[in-house]
Design a protein around this motif. Structure first.
Motif, mmCIF file in Angstrom:
data_model
loop_
_atom_site.group_PDB
_atom_site.id
_atom_site.type_symbol
_atom_site.label_atom_id
_atom_site.label_comp_id
_atom_site.label_asym_id
_atom_site.label_seq_id
_atom_site.Cartn_x
_atom_site.Cartn_y
_atom_site.Cartn_z
ATOM 1 N N ASN A 99 2.175 -1.525 7.985
ATOM 2 C CA ASN A 99 1.999 -2.035 6.622
ATOM 3 C C ASN A 99 1.330 -0.994 5.728
ATOM 4 O O ASN A 99 0.831 -1.345 4.661
ATOM 5 C CB ASN A 99 1.238 -3.362 6.626
ATOM 6 C CG ASN A 99 -0.148 -3.218 7.204
ATOM 7 O OD1 ASN A 99 -0.627 -2.110 7.426
ATOM 8 N ND2 ASN A 99 -0.800 -4.350 7.436
ATOM 9 N N SER A 147 -1.434 0.421 5.901
ATOM 10 C CA SER A 147 -2.871 0.338 5.651
ATOM 11 C C SER A 147 -3.633 1.491 6.312
ATOM 12 O O SER A 147 -4.739 1.795 5.889
ATOM 13 C CB SER A 147 -3.420 -1.016 6.095
ATOM 14 O OG SER A 147 -3.416 -1.076 7.495
ATOM 15 N N ILE A 163 0.868 -1.190 0.000
ATOM 16 C CA ILE A 163 0.000 0.000 0.000
ATOM 17 C C ILE A 163 0.898 1.231 0.000
ATOM 18 O O ILE A 163 1.904 1.275 0.713
ATOM 19 C CB ILE A 163 -0.886 0.028 1.267
ATOM 20 C CG1 ILE A 163 -1.678 -1.290 1.398
ATOM 21 C CG2 ILE A 163 -1.789 1.242 1.308
ATOM 22 C CD1 ILE A 163 -2.823 -1.427 0.475
HETATM 23 C C1 LIG Z 1 -2.111 -4.264 7.882
HETATM 24 O O1 LIG Z 1 -1.967 -4.618 9.222
HETATM 25 C C2 LIG Z 1 -3.232 -4.663 9.958
HETATM 26 C C3 LIG Z 1 -2.918 -4.959 11.402
HETATM 27 O O2 LIG Z 1 -1.576 -4.856 11.644
HETATM 28 C C4 LIG Z 1 -4.128 -5.738 9.373
HETATM 29 O O3 LIG Z 1 -5.368 -5.748 10.020
HETATM 30 C C5 LIG Z 1 -4.340 -5.434 7.890
HETATM 31 O O4 LIG Z 1 -5.049 -6.508 7.284
HETATM 32 C C6 LIG Z 1 -2.999 -5.283 7.180
HETATM 33 N N1 LIG Z 1 -3.257 -4.869 5.810
HETATM 34 C C7 LIG Z 1 -2.600 -5.353 4.762
HETATM 35 C C8 LIG Z 1 -2.980 -4.814 3.405
HETATM 36 O O5 LIG Z 1 -1.713 -6.200 4.878
#
Ligand SMILES: *[C@@H]1O[C@H](CO)[C@@H](O)[C@H](O)[C@H]1NC(C)=O
Ligand SMILES: *[C@@H]1O[C@H](CO)[C@@H](O)[C@H](O)[C@H]1NC(C)=O
Ligand SMILES: *[C@@H]1O[C@H](CO)[C@@H](O)[C@H](O)[C@H]1NC(C)=O
Ligand SMILES: *[C@@H]1O[C@H](CO)[C@@H](O)[C@H](O)[C@H]1NC(C)=O
Ligand SMILES: *[C@@H]1O[C@H](CO)[C@@H](O)[C@H](O)[C@H]1NC(C)=O
Ligand SMILES: *[C@@H]1O[C@H](CO)[C@@H](O)[C@H](O)[C@H]1NC(C)=O
Ligand SMILES: *[C@@H]1O[C@H](CO)[C@@H](O)[C@H](O)[C@H]1NC(C)=O
Ligand SMILES: *[C@@H]1O[C@H](CO)[C@@H](O)[C@H](O)[C@H]1NC(C)=O
Ligand SMILES: *[C@@H]1O[C@H](CO)[C@@H](O)[C@H](O)[C@H]1NC(C)=O
Length: 562
Positions: free
Chosen positions: A525, A527, A509
């Motif tokens: 990450n 998000s 992302i």
């Molecule tokens: C990013 O991390 C969060 C929690 O750490 C998780 O809920 C979410 O699915 C993650 N998103 C991606 C695109 O990996």
């Protein structure tokens, strides 16, 4: 340029008188100070044609240049090609006998009243190929033959490696023709020194010697002794020129021997002639003969092959543990040995199944070379041979290299078969299915196609199977992009943007914020994007983009700071 004069007599009541000179033209020329470049052979053989060329650049105007190209006093009338300020003149020089000797090739270029010239020395020589003659091209043996080789006045000839005494003289050799001289080739070369270079020409001639037919032991044995039974080709060849025809008949004027044909050897067909010199055989073109009858009456216990107990075709199946079985009739029991004949199997011993009942278990080979084997059965009455064609087949076999256990597909791609093949002979058919549904079940790959498949390869000798795990990858889609709190934020307040993407392998992302928006926090990450203490500069459009190996997808959201 032209010059004009006027005389104005108008003030005196007369007219204006005028006259002009005839125009004169000024011309400018440029001619390079370099001499033209001549390309020509140093040596030229009388009667031969060779290309010569002359080139020069730095000319203006090139089209007005006049080129003269001559060999001695023979004008070569060249073809001239112009390119920019350069020209190339090409011609074919032909040397005639009158020109023999040292000559000059001249290239002369004239432009605007000036000229440039280049001269090259060309030696014109004459060198006829040596003349090789046989006193008779075709002689009878015992006749004398004279071989003569002659060449031009300055050339030195060498006949069969022996040079003539001095240049200009012919070389000669005499021989008493023998059978071995038939088709003998005589070789003569001539060398000529021209202007420091040695030129060579050669000739060869073939002698034919006629000689009476000869029959000797190597080509037509006086005595033949063969085991009875196997088919043999009867050979008797004679040497001679012209090639003799050979005819063999029994001295009692009876049977004629068919030479060069395959026929069975039978005792009844043989007889000694009165000199006791040679065994003679009857005509073996015996389509209407019962060929075995005399054999069996003479040697009933010699080895005999029968097709069912020693077949001429046999297929070995890898891993079957079966061996070739070749049982031969005869008394005492003949011993049998099969040896590869030709190609990869040459000299290889074919393992044979022991006769039933077997005293001990045979050694089963792991590999066996397919090919042609000759089986030879021998007992004290004789020896018989038979040709056996062995082919090899094998059950299906699959492994990681022919049917990889993990395979990956891209969603939306045209579904093609799973990459799963099997080794084996005959070539096995492979079918893959998931819970009984064969692959592929539709035109395009979808996410639902991911899973575990069972592939089975089958041929006449068995089956093999493997499990294949199929993964389906897909392009990213930003499935959700939301602001919290929704609908805007006050100055000094906090807000977060959450971006969720669907992709396989997982997407990365990344964000684009309005220009000037500072102090933006991102989760590990990426998000979640968060801002604490929003300012006017945080208002505007935010873009969340998801990227993986198969593509990129982005969505935008507007944050108002009111
Ligand atoms: C990013 O991390 C969060 C929690 O750490 C998780 O809920 C979410 O699915 C993650 N998103 C991606 C695109 O990996
Ligand atoms: C112009 O001059 C030429 C000689 O220079 C002369 O022959 C000719 O007659 C003259 N023409 C006139 C009209 O005077
Ligand atoms: C050509 O031959 C003449 C005399 O044989 C010699 O003087 C001259 O140098 C030669 N020219 C070239 C370019 O070799
Ligand atoms: C050639 O050789 C054969 C056999 O060697 C001999 O008989 C014959 O006389 C010879 N011929 C001449 C012409 O010498
Ligand atoms: C004889 O001359 C021919 C060309 O005419 C050449 O190809 C060949 O190699 C020569 N043979 C030998 C043995 O020099
Ligand atoms: C051997 O096999 C070939 C091909 O399989 C067949 O054409 C031929 O007739 C066979 N020969 C015998 C003697 O069985
Ligand atoms: C078969 O083998 C025997 C003994 O090894 C040998 O003498 C004979 O020549 C062989 N016959 C053929 C036809 O190969
Ligand atoms: C987060 O985004 C930044 C740029 O916006 C990028 O360089 C970085 O690789 C991303 N990190 C992850 C874990 O996707
Ligand atoms: C905004 O975020 C900051 C830092 O995370 C926090 O200290 C503050 O209490 C938050 N303000 C509101 C109104 O939630």
């Amino acid at each position: 340029f032209s010059c004009r004069a006027e005389l104005d007599l108008r003030p005196h009541g007369l007219g204006l008188f005028e006259n002009s000179s005839a125009p004169r033209e000024l011309r400018t020329f440029s001619l390079s100070p370099d001499p033209p470049r001549l390309a020509a052979p140093r040596l030229l053989e009388v009667g031969s044609e060779r290309p010569v060329s002359c080139a020069l650049d730095g000319l203006f105007p090139a089209s007005e240049a006049r080129v003269y190209l001559a060999l001695g006093d023979q004008n070569l009338s060249p073809d001239v090609t112009l390119e920019g300020d350069a020209f190339v003149a090409t011609a074919t020089a032909t040397a005639s006998a009158e020109q023999e000797g040292a000559r000059q090739l001249v290239c002369n270029v004239t432009l605007g009243g000036e000229n440039r010239e280049t001269r090259e020395n060309v030696t014109i020589y004459s060198f006829p190929a040596p003349l090789l003659t046989l006193s008779e091209p075709s002689v009878s043996e015992g006749q004398m033959v004279t071989v003569t080789c002659a060449a031009g006045a300055q050339a030195l000839v060498t006949l069969e490696g022996v040079p003539a005494a001095v240049p200009g003289q012919p070389a000669q050799l005499k021989l008493n023709a023998t059978e071995n001289d038939d088709r003998r080739s005589f070789f003569c070369d001539a060398t000529l020194d021209v202007d420091g270079e040695t030129l060579i020409k050669n000739r060869s001639a073939e002698l034919r010697v006629l000689y009476a037919p000869r029959l000797d032991d190597s080509d037509c044995p006086r005595s033949w002794t063969w085991p009875e039974g196997p088919e043999q080709t009867l050979r008797c060849e004679a040497r001679g020129n012209p090639e003799p025809s050979v005819h063999c008949a029994r001295s009692d004027g009876g049977a004629v021997l068919a030479l060069g044909l395959l026929g069975p050897v039978t005792r009844a067909l043989s007889a000694a002639n009165d000199q006791g010199e040679a065994d003679l055989w009857d005509n073996p073109s015996w389509t209407s003969w019962p060929p075995c009858e005399p054999l069996q009456s003479c040697f009933p216990d010699g080895p005999r092959f029968e097709e069912p107990s020693c077949p001429s075709n046999w297929t070995w199946v890898e891993g079957s543990g079966r061996l070739f079985s070749c049982e031969v009739d005869g008394k005492p029991q003949p011993s049998v040995k099969c040896v590869g004949s030709g190609g990869a199997t040459e000299g290889v011993l074919l393992p044979l199944a022991p006769p039933d009942p077997s005293p001990r278990a045979p050694r089963i080979p792991r590999v066996l070379a397919p090919g042609i084997y000759v089986c030879n059965a021998t007992n004290r009455h004789g020896s018989v041979a038979k040709t056996v064609v062995v082919s090899a087949e094998s059950p299906p076999e699959m492994d990681e290299s022919t049917c990889p256990s993990h395979q990956t597909w891209l969603e939306g791609a045209e579904a093609s078969a799973l990459a799963c093949a099997a080794r084996g002979r005959p070539s096995p058919g492979v079918r893959c299915s998931r819970e009984g549904i064969p692959w592929p079940e539709q035109q395009r790959v979808s996410r639902e196609d991911a899973g575990t498949y069972h592939c089975v390869a089958t041929n006449a000798h068995g089956t093999d199977s493997r499990t294949v795990t199929v993964g389906v990858e897909y392009r990213p889609v930003v499935a959700e992009l939301a602001a919290s709190p929704p609908g805007g934020v006050r100055p000094g307040g906090n807000f977060t943007l959450t971006c969720r993407a669907e992709a396989w392998p997982p997407a990365q992302i990344s964000w684009r914020a309005p220009p000037g928006a500072l102090n933006i926090g991102l989760s590990s990450n990426n998000s979640t994007l968060s801002v604490a203490g929003a300012m006017g500069s945080h208002g505007g459009e935010y873009e969340c983009a998801a990227t993986n190996a198969h593509g990129r997808h982005a969505r935008r959201i507007t944050v108002r700071v009111a």
